[in-house]
Design an enzyme around this catalytic site. Sequence first.
Site, mmCIF file in Angstrom:
data_model
loop_
_atom_site.group_PDB
_atom_site.id
_atom_site.type_symbol
_atom_site.label_atom_id
_atom_site.label_comp_id
_atom_site.label_asym_id
_atom_site.label_seq_id
_atom_site.Cartn_x
_atom_site.Cartn_y
_atom_site.Cartn_z
ATOM 1 N N ASP A 6 0.841 -1.191 0.000
ATOM 2 C CA ASP A 6 0.000 0.000 0.000
ATOM 3 C C ASP A 6 0.885 1.253 0.000
ATOM 4 O OD1 ASP A 6 -2.424 -1.488 -0.090
ATOM 5 O OD2 ASP A 6 -2.082 -2.033 1.986
ATOM 6 N N SER A 7 0.568 2.240 0.810
ATOM 7 C CA SER A 7 1.273 3.524 0.674
ATOM 8 C C SER A 7 2.713 3.503 1.177
ATOM 9 C CB SER A 7 0.500 4.626 1.413
ATOM 10 O OG SER A 7 -0.720 4.890 0.755
ATOM 11 N N THR A 8 3.148 2.443 1.837
ATOM 12 C CA THR A 8 4.557 2.395 2.245
ATOM 13 C C THR A 8 5.473 2.328 1.025
ATOM 14 O OG1 THR A 8 4.593 -0.018 2.446
ATOM 15 C CG2 THR A 8 3.978 1.239 4.415
#
Length: 603
Positions: free
Chosen positions: A394-396
């Site tokens: 995801d946004s990592t």
Amino acid sequence: MFLTYFIIGLLVSSFSVTVILLIRKWFGRQLTAKWHYHLWMFLFIALALPFIPTDLYNFSSLFSSGDINQINVPSSNMKKTGTDMMQGLHLIQDFSVSVNRPDLSLLNRGVMGLWMSGMLLFTFTMVRGWLTIRRIKNYSSPFSNQEVLVLFEECKKRLQIKKPIEIVISNRVQSPMIFGLFQTYIVLPSQHENWLSLKNYEYIFLHELNHYKNKDLLTNYMILFYQIIYWFNPLVWLAFREMRLDREIACDTSVLQLLDDHSINEYGNTIINFLDLSKRSSNLQLVTQLNGSKLQIKKRIEQISAYKHSAKKSLRKSVFIYVLASIILTIQLPFVSAFATENDRYYFKNDGVVYEDLHQFFKGYEGSFVLYDHNAQQYRIYNEEKSTLRVSPDSTYKIYSALFALESNVISTEESKLSWDGTEQPYEAWNMDQDVSSALQKSVNWYFQELDRRTGFETIQSNLQEINYGNSDVSGEFSEFWNESSLKISPVEQVQLLQAFYNNQFGYKERHIQAVKEALLLEKHEEARLSGKTGTGAVNGKNINGWFIGYVETKNNTYFFATNIQNEDDSSGSKAGEITLSILKDLGIYNENEGEKYGEKHS
């Protein structure tokens, strides 16, 4: 997901059976009976493929292509599911958007339940067969005809078998049979003792002892094991029925090679007599027995009548057919790899790992916490199994999206601002121009999608592979492969990458590393600095996957961490952050809310 492996098993088993059946049909005449039977050994290998770690044959990169799309709804229709982290590090803005995926959880549970029910049923059938064999053994009588026993020992000597094998008589069987891996028994039907001639005994012993010598008893157990696993595939049942017939024909041929021409017909008659005199063929799959179904007996008699001592098959042709079969069956490996990587796993080995029980911090969640102590050079891990399971970053992933863009000169440390194009975004904080710091702090999707587009698919793909980023699979939709799509990474790998990033082991420009580090800084006080990035995976409006990864810099040490949580509808980066801070505080590594907050300058 179980459904994935079920489909893999179904496809692999069906393809492999079909290939072997076709090769037998097209090239069967070129093979001896023994080579014919051994062709089925490829099936055992193929059926084991779904259980072999895909790292051993990872071909998924061959399928990586930006043209392969996942089922995503357009960004403008995506549902807002993000939340601000109001507790703890309130300046982390954990924004995310939901993507639409087919909800297969109910189907997955249904298929798993059906498969396990079938497994239990067939296991019960096998256990009942095993109990029947025990009763046959327990209620059998020792065979005492000395003349026949001497003949039996001569047959063993002809086949160079030294292991003791017991001969017993039972009124519970109607055909000679052999069973037992550790203590092997040959069971003769008691009602036939009076009409068997010495020659008949010789044929029976040579047949059953050839089964023992060819390790057919062990093969039989493997067949039963795979029959239980693949009970749902009728092609596997057909394959094993054919395999058993080929095994008997191969065994018959081995016996015929020991006999003279005059004895061939007698051997065939012995088999026919048992078929005529047996009221029915017992269905004990744990044994090999002399007779079988009428169709099987018919085929065996045809093979026996056609047998010629002088007939020889070309070894070269047999080798060619085996090589052809292995090549065709190997073709499916990339497909298996591509399917299996959905739930890929990272194989991690480190002798200094300390596994801790931190379940009290994960109440209501499945998840893992990984911490690396730089000074001690030691990992501390909660939930070993989950720590190596690859899930969507995801946004990592945006940490590395920014780094790749800097390295590719798409943006620079001085000029990283991108203009908002006016498209209404799901969060007000996204509706403005962004630079790399503000975009990381507010996890702005459109900013990193634009960076990826400018960086280019091939550059991103090669960079991910170069830094060993999880499965490096970008086959999902180009702008969303990191958001509950094809790209996967485990918590252990997140921590390893953070170490490499922090120490610039990638060999990137130092100012680029420093720029991303500054953007990741969340809070600092006199004792320590905390940097990190959240990530939330939202599917069909439900937050199912939460990340918080980062590092704590103290005066004397640096700690790298990754927390991942999952449940059906409440797993967010914010919650992962709360859990992480609680653990760090409990371990005495970091106390939040005591220092200067960062992030407001980017809002």
